[in-house]
Every structure is written in structure tokens, then in C-alpha cells.
Design an enzyme around this catalytic site. Structure first.
Site, PDB file in Angstrom:
ATOM      1  N   LYS A  50     -40.747  12.956  18.972  1.00  0.00           N
ATOM      2  CA  LYS A  50     -40.114  11.647  18.761  1.00  0.00           C
ATOM      3  C   LYS A  50     -40.836  10.889  17.653  1.00  0.00           C
ATOM      4  O   LYS A  50     -40.207  10.285  16.782  1.00  0.00           O
ATOM      5  CB  LYS A  50     -40.138  10.833  20.067  1.00  0.00           C
ATOM      6  CG  LYS A  50     -39.149  11.342  21.109  1.00  0.00           C
ATOM      7  CD  LYS A  50     -39.373  10.724  22.485  1.00  0.00           C
ATOM      8  CE  LYS A  50     -38.478  11.398  23.529  1.00  0.00           C
ATOM      9  NZ  LYS A  50     -38.763  10.993  24.908  1.00  0.00           N
ATOM     10  N   GLN A  94     -41.709   7.105  28.985  1.00  0.00           N
ATOM     11  CA  GLN A  94     -41.588   8.566  29.065  1.00  0.00           C
ATOM     12  C   GLN A  94     -41.577   9.003  30.535  1.00  0.00           C
ATOM     13  O   GLN A  94     -42.479   8.670  31.298  1.00  0.00           O
ATOM     14  CB  GLN A  94     -42.772   9.209  28.314  1.00  0.00           C
ATOM     15  CG  GLN A  94     -42.682  10.709  28.205  1.00  0.00           C
ATOM     16  CD  GLN A  94     -41.506  11.184  27.336  1.00  0.00           C
ATOM     17  OE1 GLN A  94     -41.194  10.606  26.306  1.00  0.00           O
ATOM     18  NE2 GLN A  94     -40.846  12.238  27.766  1.00  0.00           N
ATOM     19  N   ASP A 117     -33.453   3.916  26.107  1.00  0.00           N
ATOM     20  CA  ASP A 117     -33.089   5.049  26.970  1.00  0.00           C
ATOM     21  C   ASP A 117     -31.853   4.725  27.822  1.00  0.00           C
ATOM     22  O   ASP A 117     -31.344   5.584  28.539  1.00  0.00           O
ATOM     23  CB  ASP A 117     -34.259   5.404  27.906  1.00  0.00           C
ATOM     24  CG  ASP A 117     -34.848   6.772  27.594  1.00  0.00           C
ATOM     25  OD1 ASP A 117     -34.240   7.510  26.791  1.00  0.00           O
ATOM     26  OD2 ASP A 117     -35.903   7.102  28.168  1.00  0.00           O
TER      27      ASP A 117
END
Ligand code: NAP
Length: 281
Positions: A50, A94, A117
Site C-alpha cells: 500500500k 489494518q 476502507d
């Protein structure tokens, strides 16, 4: 013999579009913070991908690290700080988190406008209501991949294997928005092959390597393999690619199918959040 539905070309196009939007802007660059708890090796790999992808398109990214035994209040306090930091457009926690932390409490703490997200309840609600918002990257990538290859979604029967909050459920909402008829299956589903073998679009997101074989697939249908499992033979998807490609009209490979799209659409979500923060657009 079906086609190999690579995600690489679309991912490249999305990344180039993000890069262009960032480079043409006179505003500060977009900022993304990844919150990482503990030292899960797979998460470390994803984070490095990422960060590398961010660097290439001009997004400034940082990782805020906590030890595996951190108190939830400390993580929430950091998210509160990031929510009010004007240089940060996107916050990504995460996953998975260690068991003593609540993924839903942490997800609900991220400001909906920075929730790249798409896991905050406000964005989940907007998704199901057909409104605009920030939505999970992998399902967004899957729908865009189907569009890219001209796969009909309107009126199609889509069967999804897996009902997670990050893949299965948001994908069902996105496919409904495309006027597909959607069936979500899971580990309690009886007669899985009976359902999957009538799907025009079959999406496997179970994390069970090779579980989808030719008997699960309708001839000529489109099969999207989301699964990524690390096995002794390397990375494996949920679909037994070599046998399924003979039956289906097209299958995504692992790696090189859905994976590149997840990161590309994370970049796009970050830029979407940034544009809303910097210009109100
Ligand atoms: P998850 O949270 O573990 O969910 C798995 C889902 O699959 C659950 O709903 C589970 O049912 C269902 N399931 C498991 N075994 C099954 C079986 N034999 N038959 C029917 N349903 C079954 O996983 P996830 O986060 O959604 O991820 C799924 C897979 O996709 C993993 O391999 C993950 O690594 C991969 N992934 C890939 C990307 C990418 O970018 N390519 C992104 C995200 C995830 P229950 O709910 O009943 O337990």
C-alpha cells in the site's frame, strides 16, 4: 476454454487516473495513515504494498504502529487525533486486529469522511441505501472489473461465497445496485454447488483454497476469485483455476486478478476523500 480476467490493466488505469488527479491539483497532496496493531507478517506485506502504491501516485502515507497488547483506548485516542488532523484524508485500520480489540468499535471511531476502507456504519448504511460514500475497496474493484470486461450484471444471478463485512456483504450491496439478483452463501449454506452452479457471476471469497471446482460452475459463467491463501505451493485462490477455466466463460487468476484492484481502489478512495476535504467536491 474461458478467458483469463486479469485485474492488472484496470488497476493500472485507475492508478494512472489517481496520479493525474494528484499531479494536476494545486492543493496539498493527499494523506493516508495506516493504523497497524501488532506484527502480523501478512499485514506487514500488505502495508508495504500500500505504501509503495501511494508513493507512486503522490499520496503521502504513514504507518502508526502499536504493540500487540495495546489498550483499545490508546488506539481510539490516536484515531480521534487523526480524525481532526487536516493533513490526513484517509485512515485505514489494518485488519485483523488482536482479539482483545473490537474491530467494530475501532471502525466506528474513524470519521466517515476519512473511512477509506468503507467500514464505518454510516458508509455501510449509505451503500445499502444507494447513496454516495466511501465503500470497501475489494468489492468496488470486482464490480469495476466486471464492467471493464463487459460482463452483464443487470438481471444476472450473482452468487457470492462468503459474508464478511469487508467483501461478501458490501459486494452484495454493490451488485444489487447494478440490478443483479444476489445470493449470499456461507459456511451454513446447504447444497453450495447447487446454488453456485446456477450463477451467471460467481464470486468466491471464503479463504478456502481450491474449494470451487468445475462442478460448482455454470458453463460460460464468470468466476471471480477473491481468496488468497498462503500454502506450501504458494498463493492459492478459492477457485481451482486450471479445471474451472475449461467450464467458465472467464476466471480471475490468483495472483493478478482481484488483488491489484484492491490497492488501486484504496488509492481512489483516498483521492475521493481528499477531493472532498480540500475542495468540498
Ligand atoms: P472471512 O472474514 O474469513 O470470511 C470468510 C467467509 O467465507 C465467511 O462468511 C465464511 O462463512 C465463508 N466460508 C468459509 N468457508 C466456507 C465454505 N466452505 N463454504 C461456504 N462459505 C464458507 O474472510 P474475508 O476477509 O472475507 O476474506 C475471504 C478471502 O478473500 C480470504 O482468503 C482473504 O485473504 C481474501 N481477500 C482477498 C482480497 C484481495 O484483495 N484479493 C481482499 C480481501 C480478502 P461463515 O460466515 O459462516 O463463517
Amino acid at each position: 476454454m474461458g478467458h483469463v480476467l486479469s485485474g492488472k490493466e484496470l488497476a493500472k488505469t485507475v492508478r494512472a487516473d489517481v496520479k493525474r488527479r494528484v499531479s494536476e491539483s494545486t492543493y496539498r497532496p493527499p494523506g493516508l495513515t495506516v493504523v497497524m496493531v501488532g506484527e502480523d507478517p501478512a499485514s506487514e506485506v500488505y502495508i508495504s504494498y500500500k505504501q509503495k502504491a501511494c508513493r507512486k501516485v503522490g499520496i503521502e502515507s504513514e504507518v502508526k504502529r502499536f504493540s500487540a497488547d495495546v489498550d483499545q483506548s490508546e488506539v481510539l485516542a490516536e484515531i480521534d487525533r487523526l480524525n481532526t488532523d487536516d493533513d490526513i484524508d484517509g485512515i485505514l485500520v489494518q485488519l485483523p486486529l488482536p482479539n482483545h480489540l473490537s474491530e467494530s468499535t475501532v471502525a466506528a471511531r474513524v470519521s466517515p469522511g476519512k473511512d477509506v476502507d468503507g467500514l464505518h456504519p454510516v458508509n455501510v448504511g449509505r451503500l445499502w441505501r444507494g447513496e454516495s460514500g466511501l465503500f470497501p475497496c475489494t468489492p468496488t474493484g470486482i464490480v469495476e472489473l466486471l464492467r471493464h470486461y463487459g460482463v452483464a450484471m443487470d438481471g444476472a444471478l450473482a452468487v457470492i461465497v462468503g459474508r464478511s463485512n469487508i467483501v461478501g456483504k458490501p459486494l452484495a450491496a454493490l451488485l444489487l445496485r447494478e440490478n443483479a439478483t444476489v445470493v449470499i452463501t456461507h459456511s451454513h449454506t446447504s447444497d453450495l454447488p447447487g446454488l453456485t452452479s446456477s450463477a451467471d457471476v460467481l464470486v468466491a471469497a471464503a479463504g478456502s483454497p481450491g474449494m470451487i471446482g468445475p462442478d460448482h460452475v455454470k458453463p460460460g459463467s464468470t468466476v471471480i476469485d477473491v481468496g488468497i491463501s498462503r500454502t506450501e505451493e504458494g498463493l492459492k485462490g478459492d477457485v481451482d483455476f486450471d479445471s474451472v477455466i475449461d467450464v467458465s466463460g472467464g476466471v480471475t487468476p490468483v495472483p493478478g486478478g482481484v488483488g491489484p484492484l484492491t490497492i488501486a481502489f484504496l488509492l481512489r478512495n483516498t483521492v475521493q476523500a481528499w477531493m472532498e476535504h480540500t475542495t468540498g467536491r
